[in-house]
Scaffold this motif. Sequence first.
Motif, PDB file in Angstrom:
ATOM      1  N   ILE A   1       0.849  -1.182   0.000  1.00 23.47           N
ATOM      2  CA  ILE A   1       0.000   0.000   0.000  1.00 23.47           C
ATOM      3  C   ILE A   1       0.890   1.240   0.000  1.00 23.47           C
ATOM      4  O   ILE A   1       1.648   1.471   0.939  1.00 23.47           O
ATOM      5  N   VAL A   2       0.815   2.020  -1.056  1.00 21.17           N
ATOM      6  CA  VAL A   2       1.583   3.263  -1.164  1.00 21.17           C
ATOM      7  C   VAL A   2       0.622   4.408  -0.855  1.00 21.17           C
ATOM      8  O   VAL A   2      -0.315   4.667  -1.608  1.00 21.17           O
ATOM      9  N   VAL A   3       0.878   5.091   0.255  1.00 24.01           N
ATOM     10  CA  VAL A   3      -0.057   6.073   0.793  1.00 24.01           C
ATOM     11  C   VAL A   3       0.371   7.500   0.436  1.00 24.01           C
ATOM     12  O   VAL A   3       1.489   7.927   0.761  1.00 24.01           O
ATOM     13  N   ASP A   4      -0.500   8.226  -0.228  1.00 29.67           N
ATOM     14  CA  ASP A   4      -0.395   9.681  -0.415  1.00 29.67           C
ATOM     15  C   ASP A   4       0.887  10.161  -1.090  1.00 29.67           C
ATOM     16  O   ASP A   4       1.325  11.293  -0.845  1.00 29.67           O
ATOM     17  N   MET A   5       1.473   9.352  -1.942  1.00 28.52           N
ATOM     18  CA  MET A   5       2.617   9.830  -2.708  1.00 28.52           C
ATOM     19  C   MET A   5       2.087  10.646  -3.889  1.00 28.52           C
ATOM     20  O   MET A   5       2.278  10.308  -5.059  1.00 28.52           O
ATOM     21  N   GLN A   6       1.434  11.750  -3.546  1.00 23.34           N
ATOM     22  CA  GLN A   6       0.763  12.624  -4.509  1.00 23.34           C
ATOM     23  C   GLN A   6       1.516  13.941  -4.641  1.00 23.34           C
ATOM     24  O   GLN A   6       2.274  14.341  -3.751  1.00 23.34           O
ATOM     25  N   ASN A   7       1.271  14.618  -5.760  1.00 22.24           N
ATOM     26  CA  ASN A   7       1.934  15.904  -5.978  1.00 22.24           C
ATOM     27  C   ASN A   7       1.749  16.851  -4.791  1.00 22.24           C
ATOM     28  O   ASN A   7       2.700  17.506  -4.360  1.00 22.24           O
ATOM     29  N   TYR A   8       0.540  16.916  -4.262  1.00 19.39           N
ATOM     30  CA  TYR A   8       0.253  17.885  -3.215  1.00 19.39           C
ATOM     31  C   TYR A   8       1.113  17.680  -1.970  1.00 19.39           C
ATOM     32  O   TYR A   8       1.435  18.636  -1.271  1.00 19.39           O
ATOM     33  N   PHE A   9       1.514  16.445  -1.716  1.00 20.64           N
ATOM     34  CA  PHE A   9       2.267  16.167  -0.495  1.00 20.64           C
ATOM     35  C   PHE A   9       3.778  16.140  -0.684  1.00 20.64           C
ATOM     36  O   PHE A   9       4.516  16.395   0.272  1.00 20.64           O
ATOM     37  N   VAL A  10       4.266  15.824  -1.878  1.00 18.85           N
ATOM     38  CA  VAL A  10       5.718  15.684  -2.033  1.00 18.85           C
ATOM     39  C   VAL A  10       6.333  16.557  -3.123  1.00 18.85           C
ATOM     40  O   VAL A  10       7.552  16.721  -3.162  1.00 18.85           O
ATOM     41  N   HIS A  11       5.525  17.114  -4.021  1.00 26.54           N
ATOM     42  CA  HIS A  11       6.108  17.921  -5.096  1.00 26.54           C
ATOM     43  C   HIS A  11       6.720  19.197  -4.508  1.00 26.54           C
ATOM     44  O   HIS A  11       6.118  19.852  -3.648  1.00 26.54           O
ATOM     45  N   PRO A  12       7.913  19.571  -4.967  1.00 31.16           N
ATOM     46  CA  PRO A  12       8.611  20.747  -4.414  1.00 31.16           C
ATOM     47  C   PRO A  12       7.856  22.063  -4.555  1.00 31.16           C
ATOM     48  O   PRO A  12       8.152  23.014  -3.813  1.00 31.16           O
ATOM     49  N   ILE A  13       6.884  22.166  -5.456  1.00 31.10           N
ATOM     50  CA  ILE A  13       6.174  23.447  -5.567  1.00 31.10           C
ATOM     51  C   ILE A  13       5.260  23.679  -4.366  1.00 31.10           C
ATOM     52  O   ILE A  13       4.853  24.820  -4.117  1.00 31.10           O
ATOM     53  N   TYR A  14       4.973  22.624  -3.611  1.00 31.79           N
ATOM     54  CA  TYR A  14       4.095  22.768  -2.450  1.00 31.79           C
ATOM     55  C   TYR A  14       4.862  22.822  -1.132  1.00 31.79           C
ATOM     56  O   TYR A  14       4.476  23.538  -0.216  1.00 31.79           O
ATOM     57  N   ARG A  15       5.927  22.038  -1.031  1.00 31.70           N
ATOM     58  CA  ARG A  15       6.641  21.968   0.249  1.00 31.70           C
ATOM     59  C   ARG A  15       7.992  21.300   0.042  1.00 31.70           C
ATOM     60  O   ARG A  15       8.205  20.601  -0.956  1.00 31.70           O
ATOM     61  N   ASP A  16       8.873  21.488   0.993  1.00 30.43           N
ATOM     62  CA  ASP A  16      10.176  20.833   0.986  1.00 30.43           C
ATOM     63  C   ASP A  16      10.071  19.575   1.847  1.00 30.43           C
ATOM     64  O   ASP A  16      10.363  19.595   3.039  1.00 30.43           O
ATOM     65  N   HIS A  17       9.617  18.506   1.230  1.00 26.68           N
ATOM     66  CA  HIS A  17       9.413  17.261   1.971  1.00 26.68           C
ATOM     67  C   HIS A  17      10.624  16.359   1.739  1.00 26.68           C
ATOM     68  O   HIS A  17      10.575  15.385   0.980  1.00 26.68           O
ATOM     69  N   ALA A  18      11.712  16.671   2.434  1.00 26.45           N
ATOM     70  CA  ALA A  18      12.959  15.941   2.213  1.00 26.45           C
ATOM     71  C   ALA A  18      12.811  14.457   2.514  1.00 26.45           C
ATOM     72  O   ALA A  18      13.312  13.597   1.774  1.00 26.45           O
ATOM     73  N   ALA A  19      12.113  14.123   3.590  1.00 20.01           N
ATOM     74  CA  ALA A  19      11.949  12.710   3.952  1.00 20.01           C
ATOM     75  C   ALA A  19      11.077  11.979   2.940  1.00 20.01           C
ATOM     76  O   ALA A  19      11.324  10.810   2.619  1.00 20.01           O
ATOM     77  N   GLY A  20      10.063  12.675   2.414  1.00 16.30           N
ATOM     78  CA  GLY A  20       9.213  12.071   1.401  1.00 16.30           C
ATOM     79  C   GLY A  20       9.977  11.808   0.120  1.00 16.30           C
ATOM     80  O   GLY A  20       9.829  10.743  -0.504  1.00 16.30           O
ATOM     81  N   ILE A  21      10.803  12.770  -0.290  1.00 18.61           N
ATOM     82  CA  ILE A  21      11.618  12.594  -1.496  1.00 18.61           C
ATOM     83  C   ILE A  21      12.630  11.466  -1.296  1.00 18.61           C
ATOM     84  O   ILE A  21      12.874  10.658  -2.201  1.00 18.61           O
ATOM     85  N   ALA A  22      13.207  11.379  -0.084  1.00 19.29           N
ATOM     86  CA  ALA A  22      14.177  10.318   0.200  1.00 19.29           C
ATOM     87  C   ALA A  22      13.534   8.936   0.126  1.00 19.29           C
ATOM     88  O   ALA A  22      14.216   7.938  -0.129  1.00 19.29           O
TER      89      ALA A  22
END
Length: 291
Positions: A82-103
Amino acid sequence: MASESLILTTTENQHNEHNDITVGTITCTAPIPFGGEEQWLYLPATKKFDLSRGSEQKMVFECGEDDRHTGFMIDPGNSVLIVVDMQNYFVHPIYRDHAAGIAAVEPTLRAIERCRKEGIQIAWLNWGITNHDLKEMPPAIQRGFSKSLGWHIGLGAQLPDDQGRCLFKRTWNAELYEPFKAVAQPGDLFFDKTRMSGLWSSEEPFHEYLRASGKQTLLFAGVNTDQCVFGTVSDAYSYGWDCVLLKDCTGTMTGRGAQELAEYQISTNMGFVTTSSAFCEAQICEHFEGC
């Protein structure tokens, strides 16, 4: 299955006022069951848990004894990643710097590749709401999303350019982040959710699928570990599914030890925690006899 045993021996206690001495040993014959009709088996000789429920094919995970066991085994044919919420809104750099999500992206892509090899079903579990959902949305959930966009807006708000309304179904901001969109296949399953947990109600489509399919072992990846991932794990645990967190396939922006706390709660109470490396290196055993 090979016979195994665990021997417990009492010892002489010179400090006891009654001066108790050893009178024998107690032998517990393995495997040791946990649960009711749908049981796990603990194998004392190898210190592994068998979650496969009698399957002839088992995927065997190794881990350090710091985890209070040396590993566990699952039936890949009865499992779902189950891959949860790997969506643009949560991990795309235009919305936030989600370093752990990108990693977590590359480890998750490797895990997906292994799943395809072993026939493990891939399920994408994402936010995807409608106007009807907004009308029934609990106030606390609306407030949580409004904090990031500004008061009185949030879920359903119109985002700039062609990004669509916030987390509305079939909008760009709610789409899979591009590295995942590129590897999604027609045989994958896609489920929308309207809460942190995708299993909060027995009427949720994902809940209905799991019951109908008989899938029992759920492997978790995605963001945020302490929010939507943990919420879904918690409900899965309460409803009786087996839960395995791939910790480097998850990430959170919360800080404050949130990742570590989620991992601790899952490994101690709700299931098992492992890594993408252990998953990709897990051995497949046929007609298991203590391997």
